[in-house]
Enzyme design. Sequence first.
Site, PDB file in Angstrom:
ATOM      1  N   GLU A  51       0.860  -1.185   0.000  1.00 18.07           N
ATOM      2  CA  GLU A  51       0.000   0.000   0.000  1.00 18.07           C
ATOM      3  C   GLU A  51       0.890   1.228   0.000  1.00 18.07           C
ATOM      4  O   GLU A  51       1.958   1.231   0.610  1.00 18.07           O
ATOM      5  CB  GLU A  51      -0.893   0.010   1.248  1.00 18.07           C
ATOM      6  CG  GLU A  51      -1.719   1.288   1.342  1.00 18.07           C
ATOM      7  CD  GLU A  51      -2.805   1.253   2.395  1.00 18.07           C
ATOM      8  OE1 GLU A  51      -2.672   0.485   3.369  1.00 18.07           O
ATOM      9  OE2 GLU A  51      -3.787   1.994   2.242  1.00 18.07           O
ATOM     10  N   GLU A 381     -11.382  -2.919   3.381  1.00 23.82           N
ATOM     11  CA  GLU A 381     -11.779  -3.296   4.744  1.00 23.82           C
ATOM     12  C   GLU A 381     -13.199  -2.790   4.947  1.00 23.82           C
ATOM     13  O   GLU A 381     -13.442  -1.928   5.775  1.00 23.82           O
ATOM     14  CB  GLU A 381     -10.799  -2.639   5.703  1.00 23.82           C
ATOM     15  CG  GLU A 381     -10.588  -3.357   6.985  1.00 23.82           C
ATOM     16  CD  GLU A 381      -9.482  -2.691   7.795  1.00 23.82           C
ATOM     17  OE1 GLU A 381      -9.597  -1.485   8.106  1.00 23.82           O
ATOM     18  OE2 GLU A 381      -8.497  -3.379   8.116  1.00 23.82           O
TER      19      GLU A 381
END
Length: 657
Positions: A51, A381
């Site tokens: 990320e 998420e």
Amino acid sequence: MRTKTASFLLALLWTPAWLCALSQQTPVVVDVDAAHPGAAISPQMFGIFFEDINFGADGGLYPELVENRSFEFSEPLTGWHQELAYGNAGLKPSRGGMSVREAESLNASNPHYLHVQVDEPGFGIRNAGFRGMGVRTGEEYRFSAYVRSHGPKTLHVVVKDSKGRELASGQLQDFTGEWQHYETVLRVSATEAHAQLFLDFEEKGDLDLDMVSLFPVDTWNHRPNGLRKDLVQLLYDMHPGFLRFPGGCIVEGRQLSNRYRWKTTVGDIAERKTILNRWNDEFDHRPSPEYFQSFGLGFYEYFQLAEDIGARPLPILNCGLACQYNTSETAAMDEMHEYVQDALDLIEFANGPVDSAWGKMRAQMGHPAPFHLQMIGVGNENWGERYFERYQLFANALKAKYPEIQLVVSAGPSPDGELFDSAWKEWRNAKADIVDEHYYQSPEWFLSNTHRYDRYDRSGPKVFAGEYAAQTTEMARPDNRNNWKGAIAEAAFMTGLERNGDVVRMASYAPLLASVDFWQWTPDAIWFDTLRSFGTPNYYVQAMYASNVGTRVVPTTPQAEKGIYTSTTLDERSHELIVKVINHNASAAPLEIHLKDEKLSAKAKVLTMQSADLSVENTFESPKKIAPVESVASVKDGVLRDVASAYSFRIYRIPLK
Ligand code: AHR
């Protein structure tokens, strides 16, 4: 001459006390039922989560040395400074000026550029990079820029060290009144961690600059828009099974407007739209106002990186929800077409024939062969009903057109609780392929959860342990450490992932990269500065597992008992047993590995990470203070005898007949 008895007595006297004590201890016996290998393990079992957090991309893996090369930051002169010059009256502010303009820009997605006005020859500007530019003796750096001139014909480029000494110089020349791309290669004369780039103008007049770049020529695989070599080397050395990208919460964005959109990250780098990085101001304790995403490292480069390091690509796409911790902004169901189409087009970009619209773009970028995409994540998420119903739109469209593509869905932000339970209920009903679980928990949690997957339904969706890391203090606290305490707990926990390889198909530590100057989140697997990088103990645990996966689970006892954690796999390709043993005790223990029904005698390769001091960490100065060390152990009549030192992680590769 010494008698035999005297020598024996002397030897006894010289035997260290701990060794005598050890030899009297009852050994830990590990029984490996090599004759009955069980479930198959995914070849992609242990991989990488990438990320753009902690300046992992710009200022990290993507080695552009100029900060804000396209003048698209919210403060468009960020990173750029006007040089002061000495005149008759001492230091005077300028012989010209610079400003950011928009009229007749380079292109629509890169609307700002730098306008330089030279009133007197000798005017100069500089860029200090991401807190300094790391350059190396004898290496080449490509300086390039788009230039449109209203008079001056030459631009002088100088790289200087932190004391102002020249390390390299060159020039661009013959500018015209139209935007044109120019470049020159500079060879640097000394290694410097905090170099700066100076642009000097010797002719009066105005000119415009955009995409001002200083880029190492020597990137991984020598690619022109390539990646930082030392960092890719660390990734390559892990032998990762997959590469998950581009995150993480960055997929979601704080608002939908700054969600990750893969289509704006491919094609000509001058046309990739720079946007704010959502980690910019996420944490008050680590504000990063200069954090933007240039997307020089975009989806094409991610696919290429995956291929380069032998990993399967796993892109994660926005599911129509901005980060539910932030705004939770939600795309209406009738606006979801664009999101679903992005997913369909991504599969075409990765795998489509070169005469398809997106396959053609891949080919034009330099990769006519497909990237062999096999899985896509829908949402990062995310949780709740809004997520579930939006997922269904993706599933309907993707399964209809590409039934071979596996879809990864989220179990939410925690490893248990209401959101987690409702997600699993939903995914079981929806017959989802793979569920992504995240756990940022204490080392104690990891140690006591090695049996977590023993009780999972074998016929339901598979598990992707997509983000995990032991937090030595608490999640997202800045005082978390990458020490052995966290790493050995992860190693113990991972025995449970591996033993349940029929359910857990993939696992990745998170986050991956962190700049020592710019991080927002700790712990992280790899730390770097402008020139150096090192793997943490957590990195080496991941590398040990990923490099020693095996193809079948082998029954082994004890699994987790009295601080001893084990897992064994069979590697049918190399015909070896791979036995992992973690001793999470403060004292060493004699160890016997019994290979049931295997009366073999052989030499086993042993990899060991150990430290009785759980607070030990790696640093730039001691990058391998705790890292795997190789040795050899003997197997006699089917028994391998060794000592499992205090707080140690060992892998034995035992050749079978
Ligand atoms: O790894 C850091 C963050 O933790 C990820 O972006 C997110 O998915 C999780 O909350």
